[in-house]
Design an enzyme around this catalytic site. Structure first.
Site, PDB file in Angstrom:
ATOM      1  N   PHE A   1      59.168  56.111  57.390  1.00  0.00           N
ATOM      2  CA  PHE A   1      58.420  54.878  57.102  1.00  0.00           C
ATOM      3  C   PHE A   1      57.100  54.848  57.858  1.00  0.00           C
ATOM      4  CE2 PHE A   1      58.283  52.073  60.776  1.00  0.00           C
ATOM      5  CZ  PHE A   1      59.067  52.785  61.671  1.00  0.00           C
ATOM      6  N   LYS A   2      57.008  55.676  58.905  1.00  0.00           N
ATOM      7  CA  LYS A   2      55.801  55.677  59.717  1.00  0.00           C
ATOM      8  C   LYS A   2      54.571  56.133  58.931  1.00  0.00           C
ATOM      9  CE  LYS A   2      57.722  55.959  64.350  1.00  0.00           C
ATOM     10  NZ  LYS A   2      59.153  56.260  64.231  1.00  0.00           N
TER      11      LYS A   2
END
Ligand code: PLP
Length: 371
Positions: free
Chosen positions: A23-24
């Site tokens: 998700f980063k």
């Protein structure tokens, strides 16, 4: 960014479809491009020195997303500090095989040493008078702002799914369950709520290293030495975004507790959750997402929960395979997809090009000034 419905009360928001399968990628890519824009346009430049140097300390996942986000952008160099021999082979490849404007610094020490080094140079006025320096850890608000958007998109998909299944419309305030380490993701959710998103409650799902559950109980945030867990990207005792959360609530613990609950999950429970979810739904989750799902199943708060899925399961293949007792081959169409550079055979074969340094400020200084 699909929302997957496992049952009427359990939804998974898949945030792991970016190039490094974390998700980063959302925060890192947006921030990298925004910074490159400002560093390249002289009318926006903050100082008359050209070019920007980015420092980032990583225990594994952040480094890959940040390196990939900044790779090849003009007027920016990124220095990734990672602990030597303490990241997985694939994580190291994501950080140290790119080259160009990405400099991989292999620190002879642990993650805390990397973070200490990064903070020391960022706070050094003499160095800052010579070069432009900034951080790409989640302490940088540029990573959190884009992360607000998927809370809205997840919520909209949730309403759509409930409608299409003919489920009660009144439950429009779902609980968001956020697998948390440094609490950047959860802080972005709080921002989303502040600007109007209807959310029932946040559950911070943490592993046994986090000091936050104890803080909510007693008001004391103790700093413990972290121990490696299966959800390694969340091995954080004292989250760097906690000061931000305290500030949002004026330091009032009762107000924080009104919006946020924290649940700690052990490695045994993490593994059991991966196994149970696979058996019950045929759906595979990674260890970080599993901490979230375990918290969603354990909480006494009723009603629908949306768990943020923070990493693609194959990224933590060993843990997942041992939990479900089965190999998880990568679908070939996925491995070939251009974006999935992390899985491609190309990156597996690439040679590492890192600079090994002692955990000393002077060594990092020299490198920053000479590059
Ligand atoms: C970084 C990370 C987390 C924790 O996110 P924070 O914003 O630091 O709370 C959770 N899961 C994965 C897979 C991560 O890489």
């Amino acid at each position: 960014m699909p929302l997957v419905k496992l049952d009427e009360n359990l939804y998974i928001l898949e945030l792991f479809h970016g190039p490094t399968l974390s998700f980063k990628d959302f925060g890192a890519r947006f921030m990298a491009r925004a910074m490159s824009y400002y560093a390249s346009n002289s009318e926006h430049r903050i100082s008359n020195r050209k070019g920007l140097n980015i420092i980032v300390a990583t225990s594994g996942d952040t480094g890959g997303a940040v390196a990939s986000g900044f790779y090849g952008l003009s007027n920016i160099k990124v220095f990734v500090l990672y602990p030597s021999r303490r990241v997985s082979e694939l994580q190291e490849k994501q950080i140290a095989t790119l080259g160009k404007n990405v400099v991989a610094l292999e620190v002879k020490g642990d993650f805390d040493d990397c973070q200490r080094l990064a903070k020391a140079v960022l706070a050094d006025p003499k160095l800052r008078s010579k070069i432009n320096l900034s951080s790409a850890n989640s302490i940088n608000i540029g990573r959190l702002l884009p992360q607000m958007f998927y809370y809205f998109l997840g919520h909209a998909q949730y309403l759509g799914l409930r409608k299409s299944y003919g489920l009660a419309k009144s439950l429009d305030r779902p609980v968001f369950v956020v697998p948390s380490g440094n609490f950047g993701n959860l802080t972005a959710g709080l921002f989303a709520e502040r600007v109007g998103l209807p959310i029932g409650k946040f559950i911070a799902a943490v592993n046994t290293n986090s000091g936050v559950p104890e803080y909510l109980r007693s008001g004391k945030l103790k700093v413990k030495k972290t121990r490696p867990t299966l959800s390694s990207a969340m091995d954080v005792g004292n989250p760097s975004n906690w000061a931000r959360i305290m500030d949002l609530y004026g330091g009032r613990r009762d107000a924080i507790k009104g919006d946020i609950d924290a649940i700690a999950v052990s490695d045994a429970e993490t593994k059991k959750t991966i196994r149970d979810i696979y058996k019950k739904f045929g759906y595979i989750i990674d260890p970080h997402t599993a901490v979230g799902v375990a918290a969603a199943l354990r909480t006494k708060i009723s009603g629908p929960k949306i768990v943020l899925a923070t990493a693609y399961p194959a990224k933590f293949k060993e843990v997942v395979e041992s939990a479900i007792g089965k190999k998880i081959p990568l679908p070939p169409q996925l491995a070939r997809r251009a974006g999935f550079e992390f899985c491609s055979p190309k990156i597996q074969k690439k040679k590492k090009q890192s600079i090994v340094i002692e955990p000393k400020k002077e060594e990092l200084h020299k490198i920053l000034l000479n590059r």
